[in-house]
Design an enzyme around this catalytic site. Sequence first.
Site, PDB file in Angstrom:
ATOM      1  N   ASP A   8      -6.852   4.411   6.600  1.00  0.00           N
ATOM      2  CA  ASP A   8      -7.792   3.325   6.847  1.00  0.00           C
ATOM      3  C   ASP A   8      -7.094   2.301   7.746  1.00  0.00           C
ATOM      4  OD1 ASP A   8      -6.062   1.995   5.149  1.00  0.00           O
ATOM      5  OD2 ASP A   8      -7.590   1.419   3.681  1.00  0.00           O
ATOM      6  N   CYS A  66      -3.168   4.616   3.106  1.00  0.00           N
ATOM      7  CA  CYS A  66      -3.947   3.383   3.009  1.00  0.00           C
ATOM      8  C   CYS A  66      -2.985   2.275   2.583  1.00  0.00           C
ATOM      9  CB  CYS A  66      -5.151   3.535   2.071  1.00  0.00           C
ATOM     10  SG  CYS A  66      -4.779   3.731   0.322  1.00  0.00           S
ATOM     11  N   THR A  68      -2.147   0.918  -0.388  1.00  0.00           N
ATOM     12  CA  THR A  68      -1.290   1.312  -1.506  1.00  0.00           C
ATOM     13  C   THR A  68      -1.053   2.809  -1.562  1.00  0.00           C
ATOM     14  OG1 THR A  68      -3.218   1.581  -2.911  1.00  0.00           O
ATOM     15  CG2 THR A  68      -2.147  -0.589  -2.945  1.00  0.00           C
ATOM     16  N   GLY A  69      -1.884   3.559  -0.899  1.00  0.00           N
ATOM     17  CA  GLY A  69      -1.883   5.025  -1.028  1.00  0.00           C
ATOM     18  C   GLY A  69      -2.713   5.497  -2.210  1.00  0.00           C
ATOM     19  N   HIS A  99       7.166  20.904  -7.590  1.00  0.00           N
ATOM     20  CA  HIS A  99       6.424  21.144  -8.825  1.00  0.00           C
ATOM     21  C   HIS A  99       4.922  21.258  -8.604  1.00  0.00           C
ATOM     22  CE1 HIS A  99       9.647  19.624 -11.908  1.00  0.00           C
ATOM     23  NE2 HIS A  99      10.188  20.269 -10.890  1.00  0.00           N
ATOM     24  N   HIS A 133       5.979  27.037 -11.409  1.00  0.00           N
ATOM     25  CA  HIS A 133       4.872  26.125 -11.704  1.00  0.00           C
ATOM     26  C   HIS A 133       3.503  26.702 -11.348  1.00  0.00           C
ATOM     27  CE1 HIS A 133       7.519  22.826 -12.788  1.00  0.00           C
ATOM     28  NE2 HIS A 133       8.269  23.155 -11.745  1.00  0.00           N
TER      29      HIS A 133
HETATM   30  C1  RB5 Z   1      -7.896  -1.952   1.968  1.00  0.00           C
HETATM   31  O1  RB5 Z   1      -7.958  -3.340   1.930  1.00  0.00           O
HETATM   32  C2  RB5 Z   1      -7.193  -1.435   0.715  1.00  0.00           C
HETATM   33  O2  RB5 Z   1      -8.008  -1.631  -0.401  1.00  0.00           O
HETATM   34  C3  RB5 Z   1      -6.864   0.038   0.870  1.00  0.00           C
HETATM   35  O3  RB5 Z   1      -6.075   0.225   1.990  1.00  0.00           O
HETATM   36  C4  RB5 Z   1      -6.116   0.692  -0.273  1.00  0.00           C
HETATM   37  O4  RB5 Z   1      -4.977  -0.021  -0.617  1.00  0.00           O
HETATM   38  C5  RB5 Z   1      -6.937   1.085  -1.431  1.00  0.00           C
HETATM   39  O5  RB5 Z   1      -6.462   1.790  -2.351  1.00  0.00           O
END
Ligand code: RB5
Length: 155
Positions: A8, A66, A68-69, A99, A133
């Site tokens: 994103d 993204c 946080t991923g 794994h 696994h």
């Molecule tokens: C975008 O603002 C943020 O919510 C997205 O990149 C991500 O961290 C969501 O899990």
Amino acid sequence: MRIALGSDHAGFDLKSIVAVHLAERGHEVEDLGARDAMTSVDYPDFGAAVGRAVVSGSCDLGVAICGTGIGISIAANKVSGVRAALVNDVTTATLAKQHNDANVVCLGARVLGTVTALDALDAFLAAVVEPRHQARLRKIAVLDGSAPANNPSED
Ligand code: RB5
């Protein structure tokens, strides 16, 4: 290896770095967007696109990024046949291959430094799946419907 790459807006800058990094190591990168860091877009669209590229066989591996991923890994994992793993360092990346035989690697651009992210990706690419696994991976495939519940050879 042909690698599908998606993010994103929050992951765009790291995605650009990852694309160069992978290309320099001889991989073919299919960039599925986002196209810039300024336009707010929805991570589920890109997680799904990366997952579908892998499950369809058009790519061997996916990398999804993204902020946080977390969100993009949740989205990618909704595609049947995807095993998306959010990795935070060399250890989790290595184990995600050994794994879990992850087929989509997810990174958090707002959480990881660039060096840590690239080191984790390199560790994943260098690691080898541990065959012991396989039965667990088959159970995951049964859960998402990408493998039949009964092994036909056991009927
Ligand atoms: C975008 O603002 C943020 O919510 C997205 O990149 C991500 O961290 C969501 O899990």
